[in-house]
Design an enzyme around this catalytic site. Structure first.
Site, PDB file in Angstrom:
ATOM      1  N   PHE A   1       0.816  -1.221   0.000  1.00 50.59           N
ATOM      2  CA  PHE A   1       0.000   0.000   0.000  1.00 50.59           C
ATOM      3  C   PHE A   1       0.844   1.262   0.000  1.00 50.59           C
ATOM      4  CE2 PHE A   1       0.831  -0.031   4.592  1.00 50.59           C
ATOM      5  CZ  PHE A   1       0.950   1.325   4.858  1.00 50.59           C
TER       6      PHE A   1
ATOM      7  N   LYS B   1      -0.968  -7.223  -9.136  1.00 53.15           N
ATOM      8  CA  LYS B   1      -1.990  -7.261  -8.074  1.00 53.15           C
ATOM      9  C   LYS B   1      -1.592  -6.169  -7.082  1.00 53.15           C
ATOM     10  CE  LYS B   1      -3.106  -8.327  -4.365  1.00 53.15           C
ATOM     11  NZ  LYS B   1      -3.490  -7.275  -3.386  1.00 53.15           N
TER      12      LYS B   1
ATOM     13  N   GLU C   1      -4.951  -3.692  -2.001  1.00 59.14           N
ATOM     14  CA  GLU C   1      -6.392  -3.411  -2.011  1.00 59.14           C
ATOM     15  C   GLU C   1      -6.727  -2.128  -1.259  1.00 59.14           C
ATOM     16  OE1 GLU C   1      -4.647  -5.586  -0.436  1.00 59.14           O
ATOM     17  OE2 GLU C   1      -5.652  -6.491   1.298  1.00 59.14           O
TER      18      GLU C   1
ATOM     19  N   SER D   1       5.148  -6.955   3.566  1.00 52.85           N
ATOM     20  CA  SER D   1       5.644  -7.242   4.911  1.00 52.85           C
ATOM     21  C   SER D   1       6.440  -8.559   4.937  1.00 52.85           C
ATOM     22  CB  SER D   1       4.463  -7.334   5.870  1.00 52.85           C
ATOM     23  OG  SER D   1       3.584  -8.339   5.426  1.00 52.85           O
TER      24      SER D   1
ATOM     25  N   CYS E   1       9.426   1.882   3.587  1.00 54.77           N
ATOM     26  CA  CYS E   1      10.325   0.785   3.966  1.00 54.77           C
ATOM     27  C   CYS E   1      11.742   1.307   4.166  1.00 54.77           C
ATOM     28  CB  CYS E   1      10.324  -0.293   2.907  1.00 54.77           C
ATOM     29  SG  CYS E   1      10.973   0.316   1.360  1.00 54.77           S
TER      30      CYS E   1
ATOM     31  N   GLU F   1       8.782  -3.984  13.397  1.00 57.71           N
ATOM     32  CA  GLU F   1       8.674  -2.879  12.434  1.00 57.71           C
ATOM     33  C   GLU F   1       7.398  -2.109  12.787  1.00 57.71           C
ATOM     34  OE1 GLU F   1       7.588  -3.870   8.353  1.00 57.71           O
ATOM     35  OE2 GLU F   1       8.801  -2.204   7.620  1.00 57.71           O
TER      36      GLU F   1
HETATM   37  P1  NAD Z   1       1.403  -6.555   3.103  1.00 59.12           P
HETATM   38  O1  NAD Z   1       2.400  -7.635   3.188  1.00 59.12           O
HETATM   39  O2  NAD Z   1       0.270  -6.543   4.053  1.00 59.12           O
HETATM   40  O3  NAD Z   1       0.742  -6.525   1.633  1.00 59.12           O
HETATM   41  C1  NAD Z   1       1.532  -6.503   0.471  1.00 59.12           C
HETATM   42  C2  NAD Z   1       0.741  -7.158  -0.665  1.00 59.12           C
HETATM   43  O4  NAD Z   1       0.501  -8.520  -0.334  1.00 59.12           O
HETATM   44  C3  NAD Z   1      -0.615  -6.523  -0.915  1.00 59.12           C
HETATM   45  O5  NAD Z   1      -0.861  -6.509  -2.294  1.00 59.12           O
HETATM   46  C4  NAD Z   1      -1.576  -7.449  -0.182  1.00 59.12           C
HETATM   47  O6  NAD Z   1      -2.850  -7.493  -0.762  1.00 59.12           O
HETATM   48  C5  NAD Z   1      -0.898  -8.793  -0.301  1.00 59.12           C
HETATM   49  N1  NAD Z   1      -1.134  -9.664   0.864  1.00 59.12           N
HETATM   50  C6  NAD Z   1      -1.376  -9.282   2.144  1.00 59.12           C
HETATM   51  N2  NAD Z   1      -1.499 -10.376   2.934  1.00 59.12           N
HETATM   52  C7  NAD Z   1      -1.331 -11.449   2.138  1.00 59.12           C
HETATM   53  C8  NAD Z   1      -1.336 -12.852   2.377  1.00 59.12           C
HETATM   54  N3  NAD Z   1      -1.552 -13.364   3.589  1.00 59.12           N
HETATM   55  N4  NAD Z   1      -1.113 -13.669   1.330  1.00 59.12           N
HETATM   56  C9  NAD Z   1      -0.888 -13.180   0.101  1.00 59.12           C
HETATM   57  N5  NAD Z   1      -0.883 -11.862  -0.180  1.00 59.12           N
HETATM   58  C10 NAD Z   1      -1.094 -11.005   0.828  1.00 59.12           C
HETATM   59  O7  NAD Z   1       2.225  -5.176   3.162  1.00 59.12           O
HETATM   60  P2  NAD Z   1       1.649  -3.696   3.219  1.00 59.12           P
HETATM   61  O8  NAD Z   1       1.059  -3.444   4.566  1.00 59.12           O
HETATM   62  O9  NAD Z   1       0.817  -3.412   2.022  1.00 59.12           O
HETATM   63  O10 NAD Z   1       2.997  -2.853   3.045  1.00 59.12           O
HETATM   64  C11 NAD Z   1       3.822  -2.494   4.121  1.00 59.12           C
HETATM   65  C12 NAD Z   1       4.977  -3.457   4.265  1.00 59.12           C
HETATM   66  O11 NAD Z   1       5.709  -3.510   3.044  1.00 59.12           O
HETATM   67  C13 NAD Z   1       5.985  -3.028   5.311  1.00 59.12           C
HETATM   68  O12 NAD Z   1       6.413  -4.163   6.010  1.00 59.12           O
HETATM   69  C14 NAD Z   1       7.131  -2.439   4.496  1.00 59.12           C
HETATM   70  O13 NAD Z   1       8.384  -2.476   5.116  1.00 59.12           O
HETATM   71  C15 NAD Z   1       7.102  -3.313   3.304  1.00 59.12           C
HETATM   72  N6  NAD Z   1       7.726  -2.670   2.163  1.00 59.12           N
HETATM   73  C16 NAD Z   1       8.964  -3.111   1.801  1.00 59.12           C
HETATM   74  C17 NAD Z   1       9.612  -2.517   0.744  1.00 59.12           C
HETATM   75  C18 NAD Z   1      10.963  -2.988   0.335  1.00 59.12           C
HETATM   76  O14 NAD Z   1      11.403  -2.600  -0.728  1.00 59.12           O
HETATM   77  N7  NAD Z   1      11.655  -3.804   1.109  1.00 59.12           N
HETATM   78  C19 NAD Z   1       9.009  -1.466   0.036  1.00 59.12           C
HETATM   79  C20 NAD Z   1       7.734  -1.054   0.430  1.00 59.12           C
HETATM   80  C21 NAD Z   1       7.094  -1.675   1.498  1.00 59.12           C
END
Ligand code: NAD
Length: 496
Positions: free
Chosen positions: A149, A173, A176, A226, A281, A381
């Site tokens: 997000f 994808k 959401e 994450s 991040c 985090e």
């Molecule tokens: P998230 O892991 O909740 O979601 C990321 C994506 O995965 C979304 O599209 C979501 O719909 C999908 N998703 C969520 N739960 C899932 C599951 N159980 N199974 C399959 N798909 C699933 O992350 P977020 O809250 O959207 O983003 C924040 C996180 O992303 C933080 O931990 C941040 O550090 C990390 N991040 C890392 C980087 C990097 O380059 N290392 C960059 C941006 C964000």
């Protein structure tokens, strides 16, 4: 309620899955849209559109692909503000920050415009007598991207620009929580001449992600999100024999040595700690104060905090917006409590900020001092506007702290000593290092990626490593002999 749908085979497609989720404006707390959640069949429809588009796209000449990418760049550039406004409306970050996000994403499209050069192989004439050897890189087929997000425009651009430039077709994808920027970009790509089926968007949740991972047609998966989800996606995709890069969570430390310019360090800590409400991040979440610098540094940070203007991202005066959801805001706030209970000193408590009485998902900026590695606010985090200060006596202790941390995304050192900075870049276990630069996100012609639990997989994202990820190598050994020299030889081929 306006619905946000998929983009498959060059057109917007409404879902018939019956599953949907809410999209909020985090600055008002009001639901503005419903987003469709794709069923496995709808995901497969997007994958099939991508599979059908692949042979023709792959065979499209490099000069034509580059030409289309230049048009994509022009179209995205012309709509920067619209993409940024959608980002602000659904993510909450302030408009200037969203404009910065689009600009950093566009760097990747600019890089991908050079695809004819990037895909050049090598050639060895006369590797053996009469034999030439040359290499090339070819696309994988249908590839998928799953984005978080916090960068709804930039992270998709990290992925799709190189992926389609290399000749792959793509299914995205998006998160959401803020799905509209991706949909607008899909329409712009289509208008810019990207053929139908080359770039598709499916909206949804875990169901859609699982369907992408299960599809045999999907050859590679790029994920950003994450750590627990990244780990699980990496394992599942690996088991299915797919290529996978899964970029994950972070805890970025900023070391301040006693000789640093204190004002510069305090400005950097506030900017990198609270920018985008700490939902980056690469945000600085831990300041490591070395030796005598602690009290002055904490005082300098504290002095700057009341000046951070928090508000609706559409207001040009705002510098920091709300958090993404009320649940996330409450989770972030809980670390102020746990920090206090576990012995940290709460220097500034963001929960007391008057902004929290507004209807959106707002939280003020917080500063915790005397944080230690055992505390939850250090171990987890937080992903919000809570900055922790850990005090150590020596440079060695600072590096030990960072190297022991389970994440290794970005880190920074503030010092006037070039020797110390050089030693730090040698010693520290993190993928991206800033020297007097708090958020060292590499430019588009380098690659982005962390170490340890910040990245699962071998390849970093975008830049040269992105080109490698989205292609596979082939080496050709070729002979066009004079027919008069041909003879039977049953020995193992060796150079002559
Ligand atoms: P998230 O892991 O909740 O979601 C990321 C994506 O995965 C979304 O599209 C979501 O719909 C999908 N998703 C969520 N739960 C899932 C599951 N159980 N199974 C399959 N798909 C699933 O992350 P977020 O809250 O959207 O983003 C924040 C996180 O992303 C933080 O931990 C941040 O550090 C990390 N991040 C890392 C980087 C990097 O380059 N290392 C960059 C941006 C964000």
């Amino acid at each position: 309620m306006e619905r946000i749908s998929h983009f498959i085979g060059g057109r917007t497609v409404s879902s018939i899955s019956g599953r949907r989720g809410p999209v909020y404006n985090p600055a008002t707390g009001v639901q503005t849209h419903e987003v469709d959640f794709a069923s496995p069949q709808e995901v497969q429809a997007a994958v099939s559109a991508a599979r059908e588009a692949f042979p023709t796209w792959r065979a499209t000449s490099l000069s034509r692909r580059a030409e289309i990418l230049f048009s994509v760049r022009a179209a995205l550039d012309a709509h920067r503000r619209e993409i940024a406004e959608l980002t602000t409306a659904q993510h909450g970050k302030v408009l200037s920050d969203a404009m910065g996000e689009v600009a950093r994403g566009l760097e990747n499209v600019e890089f991908a415009c050079g695809i004819p050069h990037l895909l050049k192989g090598s050639y060895s004439e006369q590797a053996s007598t009469g034999i030439d050897v040359y290499s090339m890189r070819q696309p994988l087929g249908v590839v998928a991207g799953i984005s978080p997000f916090n960068f709804p425009a930039m992270v998709p651009m990290w992925m799709f620009a190189n992926a389609i430039a290399c000749g792959n077709t793509f299914v995205l994808k998006p998160s959401e929580k803020d799905p509209s920027p991706s949909l607008l970009m899909a329409q712009l790509l289509s208008e810019a001449g990207v053929p139908d089926g080359v770039f598709n968007v499916v909206q949804g949740d875990k169901v859609a992600v699982d369907a992408l991972l299960a599809s045999e047609d999907v050859k590679a998966v790029s994920f950003v999100g994450s750590t627990p989800v990244a780990r699980s996606i990496h394992e599942t995709a690996n088991r299915a024999g797919k290529r996978v890069q899964a970029l994950a969570g972070a805890k970025n430390h900023m070391v301040v040595l006693p000789d640093a310019d204190l004002d510069m360090a305090a400005d950097a800590a506030v900017s990198a700690g609270y920018g985008s409400a700490g939902e980056r991040c690469m945000a600085i979440s831990v300041v490591v104060a070395v030796g005598s610098v602690g009290d002055d540094l904490v005082a300098a940070i504290k002095r700057r905090m009341p000046k951070v203007r928090i508000g609706d991202g559409r207001d040009p005066l705002s510098e920091m917006g709300p958090l993404i959801t009320s649940e996330h805001r409450d989770r972030v706030a809980s670390y102020i409590d746990s920090g206090h209970r576990q012995g940290a000193q709460v220097v500034v408590d963001g929960r007391a900020d008057p902004v929290t009485s507004r209807p959106g998902f707002f939280l003020g900026v917080s500063l915790l001092d005397h944080v230690t590695p055992e505390m939850d606010c250090y171990r987890d985090e937080i992903f919000g506007p809570v900055l922790s200060v850990v005090r150590v006596e020596t440079y060695e202790e600072a590096v030990h702290l960072i190297n022991e941390n389970r994440w290794g995304n970005g880190t920074a050192i503030f010092t006037r000593d070039g020797g110390a900075a050089r030693r730090f870049q040698f010693d520290v276990e993190a993928g991206m290092v800033g020297i007097n630069v708090p958020i060292p996100v590499p430019v588009g012609y380098y690659s982005f990626g962390g170490w340890k639990q910040s990245l699962f997989g071998d390849t970093h994202m975008y830049g040269p490593e992105g080109i490698n990820f989205y292609t596979r190598g082939k080496v050709v050994t070729s002979r066009w002999p004079d027919p008069a020299t041909s003879s039977v030889d049953l020995g193992f081929p060796r150079t002559r």
